[in-house]
Design a protein around this motif. Structure first.
Motif, PDB file in Angstrom:
ATOM      1  N   ARG A   3      36.310   4.896  19.366  1.00  0.00           N
ATOM      2  CA  ARG A   3      37.033   4.203  18.897  1.00  0.00           C
ATOM      3  C   ARG A   3      38.318   3.773  18.564  1.00  0.00           C
ATOM      4  O   ARG A   3      39.095   3.084  18.811  1.00  0.00           O
ATOM      5  N   ALA A   4      38.099   5.473  17.764  1.00  0.00           N
ATOM      6  CA  ALA A   4      39.193   5.569  16.610  1.00  0.00           C
ATOM      7  C   ALA A   4      39.501   6.491  16.748  1.00  0.00           C
ATOM      8  O   ALA A   4      38.418   7.712  17.154  1.00  0.00           O
ATOM      9  N   THR A 116      42.619   2.866  18.348  1.00  0.00           N
ATOM     10  CA  THR A 116      43.302   2.621  17.273  1.00  0.00           C
ATOM     11  C   THR A 116      43.178   4.057  16.296  1.00  0.00           C
ATOM     12  O   THR A 116      42.411   5.120  16.304  1.00  0.00           O
ATOM     13  N   LEU A 117      44.557   4.426  16.650  1.00  0.00           N
ATOM     14  CA  LEU A 117      44.539   5.437  15.350  1.00  0.00           C
ATOM     15  C   LEU A 117      45.312   5.482  13.846  1.00  0.00           C
ATOM     16  O   LEU A 117      45.648   4.849  13.256  1.00  0.00           O
ATOM     17  N   ASP A 158      36.143  11.476   1.535  1.00  0.00           N
ATOM     18  CA  ASP A 158      36.066   9.102   1.764  1.00  0.00           C
ATOM     19  C   ASP A 158      37.211   8.973   1.795  1.00  0.00           C
ATOM     20  O   ASP A 158      37.534   8.103   2.079  1.00  0.00           O
ATOM     21  N   GLY A 159      38.163   9.497   1.812  1.00  0.00           N
ATOM     22  CA  GLY A 159      39.770   8.468   2.567  1.00  0.00           C
ATOM     23  C   GLY A 159      39.119   8.766   4.315  1.00  0.00           C
ATOM     24  O   GLY A 159      39.419   7.740   4.279  1.00  0.00           O
ATOM     25  N   ALA A 160      38.407   9.764   4.839  1.00  0.00           N
ATOM     26  CA  ALA A 160      37.567   9.365   5.972  1.00  0.00           C
ATOM     27  C   ALA A 160      36.996   8.768   6.374  1.00  0.00           C
ATOM     28  O   ALA A 160      37.320   7.562   7.586  1.00  0.00           O
ATOM     29  N   ARG A 161      35.995   8.438   5.381  1.00  0.00           N
ATOM     30  CA  ARG A 161      35.234   7.136   5.523  1.00  0.00           C
ATOM     31  C   ARG A 161      35.555   5.579   5.310  1.00  0.00           C
ATOM     32  O   ARG A 161      35.935   4.277   5.890  1.00  0.00           O
ATOM     33  N   ASP A 162      36.842   5.662   4.310  1.00  0.00           N
ATOM     34  CA  ASP A 162      37.666   4.717   4.064  1.00  0.00           C
ATOM     35  C   ASP A 162      38.580   4.362   5.287  1.00  0.00           C
ATOM     36  O   ASP A 162      38.713   3.370   5.497  1.00  0.00           O
ATOM     37  N   ALA A 166      37.675   0.077   5.830  1.00  0.00           N
ATOM     38  CA  ALA A 166      38.780  -0.683   6.962  1.00  0.00           C
ATOM     39  C   ALA A 166      39.081  -1.229   7.927  1.00  0.00           C
ATOM     40  O   ALA A 166      39.100  -2.379   8.001  1.00  0.00           O
ATOM     41  N   LEU A 167      39.258  -1.279   8.542  1.00  0.00           N
ATOM     42  CA  LEU A 167      39.143  -1.170  10.328  1.00  0.00           C
ATOM     43  C   LEU A 167      37.657  -1.838  11.410  1.00  0.00           C
ATOM     44  O   LEU A 167      38.617  -2.133  11.863  1.00  0.00           O
ATOM     45  N   GLY A 168      36.754  -0.866  10.108  1.00  0.00           N
ATOM     46  CA  GLY A 168      35.493  -2.166  11.378  1.00  0.00           C
ATOM     47  C   GLY A 168      35.055  -1.083  12.014  1.00  0.00           C
ATOM     48  O   GLY A 168      34.109  -1.575  12.239  1.00  0.00           O
ATOM     49  N   PHE A 169      35.081  -0.410  11.722  1.00  0.00           N
ATOM     50  CA  PHE A 169      34.671   1.111  12.957  1.00  0.00           C
ATOM     51  C   PHE A 169      33.458   1.617  11.700  1.00  0.00           C
ATOM     52  O   PHE A 169      33.094   2.217  10.636  1.00  0.00           O
ATOM     53  N   ASP A 170      32.091   2.348  12.969  1.00  0.00           N
ATOM     54  CA  ASP A 170      31.461   3.235  12.174  1.00  0.00           C
ATOM     55  C   ASP A 170      31.923   4.054  12.541  1.00  0.00           C
ATOM     56  O   ASP A 170      32.170   5.242  13.380  1.00  0.00           O
TER      57      ASP A 170
END
Length: 229
Positions: A3-4, A116-117, A158-162, A166-170
């Protein structure tokens, strides 16, 4: 289902060597001259072969954040972190980014697929925003995570996880696309799909053991996505 797409910046949106290789060795020499230290000592910190004027594939200029590099330059040069940052920012602002493809229509097409990008980069936010604006990428990006945003530079995940949080993706719904092992390790640590591209300093054989998939460049991403339907 993906999705992203979370992109690295340098070496992913851009051809890393075409962008930086003609500039970095000379920047190393200028910094050595301005600080009155050995060019070889500065080159060793950046990971540059001054005899060949070539950036080493896993050199610090490729893998490290600005702060990590500055921490080593401070005791060598005698300059403060602030002075080094000012010098570096002025130098980097002059570098013309060589994009792999015309980014605005490319990113628009990905968004047209419902994706989403975003970008996760080891560059500082100011540098990232400058270059992404210059490339025309900004209107297409929902989130940018930079090395000075408080999550730590890649390979920390951590940045990738955030980005996903933040955008509601698994995280499993996100493909992290990058040219380096730091990107692939961040993807794996975050639980994302790691897609390597060979527009950085590593070839497919070096990326493959650490990536879920390897593509020649980001233009192959649409075909790869089609194959997953």
């Amino acid at each position: 289902m993906i999705r992203a797409i979370l992109f690295d910046k340098d070496g992913t949106f851009t051809d890393f060597r075409a962008t930086w290789e003609g500039w970095v060795p000379n920047a190393v020499r200028r910094l050595a001259r301005d600080t009155d230290v050995s060019p070889e000592a500065v080159a060793d910190i950046f990971g540059v072969d001054l005899l060949a004027d070539r950036i080493l594939p896993q050199g610090r200029f490729v893998t490290a954040s600005h702060d990590q590099t500055v921490a080593l330059l401070e005791p060598l040069t005698g300059w403060s972190a602030h002075r080094l940052a000012d010098w570096w920012d002025a130098e980097v602002a002059t570098v013309q980014q060589v994009t792999v493809t015309d980014l605005p229509p490319y990113l628009c097409a990905l968004r047209g697929r419902g994706l989403t990008l975003g970008v996760v980069t080891n560059a500082h936010r100011a540098e990232a925003l400058h270059h992404l604006t210059e490339m025309g990428a900004m209107p297409h990006l929902s989130r940018i995570v930079a090395a000075d945003d408080g999550f730590g530079p890649k390979p920390a995940p951590d940045g990738a996880r955030d980005f996903a949080r933040a955008l509601g993706f698994d995280p499993a719904e996100v493909a992290l696309v990058g040219d380096g092992l730091t990107d692939m390790h961040a993807a794996r640590g975050a639980g994302m799909i790691g897609v390597g591209v060979t527009t950085g300093t590593l070839d497919a054989a070096m990326l493959a053991p650490h990536a879920d998939h390897v593509l020649p460049d980001i233009t192959a991403l649409s075909g790869w996505l089609d194959g997953r339907i």
